[in-house]
Design a protein around this motif. Sequence first.
Motif, PDB file in Angstrom:
ATOM      1  N   MET A  76       6.598  10.906  -4.474  1.00 40.76           N
ATOM      2  CA  MET A  76       6.127   9.846  -5.372  1.00 40.76           C
ATOM      3  C   MET A  76       4.680  10.128  -5.781  1.00 40.76           C
ATOM      4  SD  MET A  76       6.063   5.806  -4.567  1.00 40.76           S
ATOM      5  CE  MET A  76       6.286   4.693  -5.923  1.00 40.76           C
ATOM      6  N   ASP A  77       4.429   9.998  -7.057  1.00 39.73           N
ATOM      7  CA  ASP A  77       3.070  10.225  -7.553  1.00 39.73           C
ATOM      8  C   ASP A  77       2.164   9.083  -7.149  1.00 39.73           C
ATOM      9  OD1 ASP A  77       3.872  12.552  -8.775  1.00 39.73           O
ATOM     10  OD2 ASP A  77       4.304  11.575 -10.689  1.00 39.73           O
ATOM     11  N   ASN A  78       0.909   9.408  -6.957  1.00 39.82           N
ATOM     12  CA  ASN A  78      -0.063   8.351  -6.726  1.00 39.82           C
ATOM     13  C   ASN A  78      -0.167   7.517  -7.990  1.00 39.82           C
ATOM     14  OD1 ASN A  78      -0.992   8.301  -4.152  1.00 39.82           O
ATOM     15  ND2 ASN A  78      -2.795   9.552  -4.528  1.00 39.82           N
ATOM     16  N   ILE A  79      -0.218   6.223  -7.822  1.00 43.99           N
ATOM     17  CA  ILE A  79      -0.321   5.336  -8.972  1.00 43.99           C
ATOM     18  C   ILE A  79      -1.798   5.065  -9.204  1.00 43.99           C
ATOM     19  CG2 ILE A  79       0.364   3.113  -9.923  1.00 43.99           C
ATOM     20  CD1 ILE A  79       2.576   3.102  -7.678  1.00 43.99           C
ATOM     21  N   HIS A  80      -2.291   5.472 -10.368  1.00 47.03           N
ATOM     22  CA  HIS A  80      -3.693   5.217 -10.702  1.00 47.03           C
ATOM     23  C   HIS A  80      -3.724   4.173 -11.804  1.00 47.03           C
ATOM     24  CE1 HIS A  80      -5.264   8.369  -8.186  1.00 47.03           C
ATOM     25  NE2 HIS A  80      -4.324   9.168  -8.642  1.00 47.03           N
ATOM     26  N   ILE A  81      -4.409   3.085 -11.551  1.00 42.11           N
ATOM     27  CA  ILE A  81      -4.475   1.992 -12.517  1.00 42.11           C
ATOM     28  C   ILE A  81      -5.927   1.696 -12.837  1.00 42.11           C
ATOM     29  CG2 ILE A  81      -3.891  -0.416 -12.949  1.00 42.11           C
ATOM     30  CD1 ILE A  81      -1.586  -0.034 -10.944  1.00 42.11           C
ATOM     31  N   ASP A  82      -6.196   1.569 -14.115  1.00 44.61           N
ATOM     32  CA  ASP A  82      -7.530   1.192 -14.571  1.00 44.61           C
ATOM     33  C   ASP A  82      -7.829  -0.217 -14.040  1.00 44.61           C
ATOM     34  OD1 ASP A  82      -9.775   0.415 -15.965  1.00 44.61           O
ATOM     35  OD2 ASP A  82      -9.087   1.264 -17.872  1.00 44.61           O
ATOM     36  N   PRO A  83      -8.941  -0.397 -13.336  1.00 45.41           N
ATOM     37  CA  PRO A  83      -9.267  -1.729 -12.797  1.00 45.41           C
ATOM     38  C   PRO A  83      -9.283  -2.821 -13.858  1.00 45.41           C
ATOM     39  CG  PRO A  83     -10.755  -0.084 -11.898  1.00 45.41           C
ATOM     40  CD  PRO A  83      -9.923   0.618 -12.942  1.00 45.41           C
ATOM     41  N   ALA A  84      -9.704  -2.493 -15.072  1.00 41.91           N
ATOM     42  CA  ALA A  84      -9.723  -3.492 -16.149  1.00 41.91           C
ATOM     43  C   ALA A  84      -8.305  -3.908 -16.517  1.00 41.91           C
ATOM     44  CB  ALA A  84     -10.448  -2.935 -17.370  1.00 41.91           C
ATOM     45  N   VAL A  85      -7.398  -2.945 -16.525  1.00 36.72           N
ATOM     46  CA  VAL A  85      -5.991  -3.247 -16.828  1.00 36.72           C
ATOM     47  C   VAL A  85      -5.418  -4.111 -15.706  1.00 36.72           C
ATOM     48  CG1 VAL A  85      -3.681  -2.252 -17.135  1.00 36.72           C
ATOM     49  CG2 VAL A  85      -5.673  -1.154 -18.203  1.00 36.72           C
ATOM     50  N   LEU A  86      -5.693  -3.721 -14.474  1.00 33.73           N
ATOM     51  CA  LEU A  86      -5.209  -4.473 -13.317  1.00 33.73           C
ATOM     52  C   LEU A  86      -5.707  -5.923 -13.377  1.00 33.73           C
ATOM     53  CD1 LEU A  86      -3.664  -4.374 -10.609  1.00 33.73           C
ATOM     54  CD2 LEU A  86      -5.826  -3.808  -9.526  1.00 33.73           C
ATOM     55  N   ALA A  87      -6.974  -6.093 -13.705  1.00 36.07           N
ATOM     56  CA  ALA A  87      -7.572  -7.429 -13.755  1.00 36.07           C
ATOM     57  C   ALA A  87      -6.948  -8.293 -14.850  1.00 36.07           C
ATOM     58  CB  ALA A  87      -9.074  -7.327 -13.966  1.00 36.07           C
ATOM     59  N   SER A  88      -6.418  -7.650 -15.892  1.00 34.22           N
ATOM     60  CA  SER A  88      -5.843  -8.413 -17.001  1.00 34.22           C
ATOM     61  C   SER A  88      -4.410  -8.873 -16.718  1.00 34.22           C
ATOM     62  CB  SER A  88      -5.870  -7.583 -18.290  1.00 34.22           C
ATOM     63  OG  SER A  88      -4.920  -6.535 -18.216  1.00 34.22           O
ATOM     64  N   VAL A 107       0.714  -3.548  -3.660  1.00 32.12           N
ATOM     65  CA  VAL A 107       1.642  -3.269  -2.554  1.00 32.12           C
ATOM     66  C   VAL A 107       2.309  -1.913  -2.768  1.00 32.12           C
ATOM     67  CG1 VAL A 107       3.835  -3.989  -1.505  1.00 32.12           C
ATOM     68  CG2 VAL A 107       2.031  -5.674  -1.917  1.00 32.12           C
ATOM     69  N   GLN A 108       2.740  -1.638  -4.004  1.00 30.89           N
ATOM     70  CA  GLN A 108       3.367  -0.346  -4.301  1.00 30.89           C
ATOM     71  C   GLN A 108       2.399   0.800  -4.048  1.00 30.89           C
ATOM     72  OE1 GLN A 108       4.979  -0.214  -8.275  1.00 30.89           O
ATOM     73  NE2 GLN A 108       6.210  -2.054  -7.945  1.00 30.89           N
ATOM     74  N   MET A 109       1.144   0.623  -4.472  1.00 29.02           N
ATOM     75  CA  MET A 109       0.143   1.660  -4.283  1.00 29.02           C
ATOM     76  C   MET A 109      -0.067   1.921  -2.791  1.00 29.02           C
ATOM     77  SD  MET A 109      -2.567   0.550  -7.221  1.00 29.02           S
ATOM     78  CE  MET A 109      -3.883   1.628  -6.713  1.00 29.02           C
ATOM     79  N   ARG A 110      -0.181   0.823  -2.033  1.00 30.73           N
ATOM     80  CA  ARG A 110      -0.411   0.967  -0.592  1.00 30.73           C
ATOM     81  C   ARG A 110       0.773   1.680   0.068  1.00 30.73           C
ATOM     82  NH1 ARG A 110      -0.543  -4.338   2.768  1.00 30.73           N
ATOM     83  NH2 ARG A 110       1.658  -3.886   2.747  1.00 30.73           N
TER      84      ARG A 110
END
Length: 44
Positions: A1-13, A24-27
């Motif tokens: 499984m690839d590491n999931i990288h999410i832009d913090p600004a996107v996550l916050a929105s 949870v998925q990332m962890r």
Amino acid sequence: MDNIHIDPAVLASLPPSMQLDLLVQMRESIIAENRQKYQKIKKV
């Protein structure tokens, strides 16, 4: 499984419930990755 990288600004929105799901998925992916690395080291 690839590491999931999410832009913090996107996550916050995102709605809080989606943020939680993604975190949870990332962890879980990090834990699985670390477990695989440990298994390889253990075999050596």
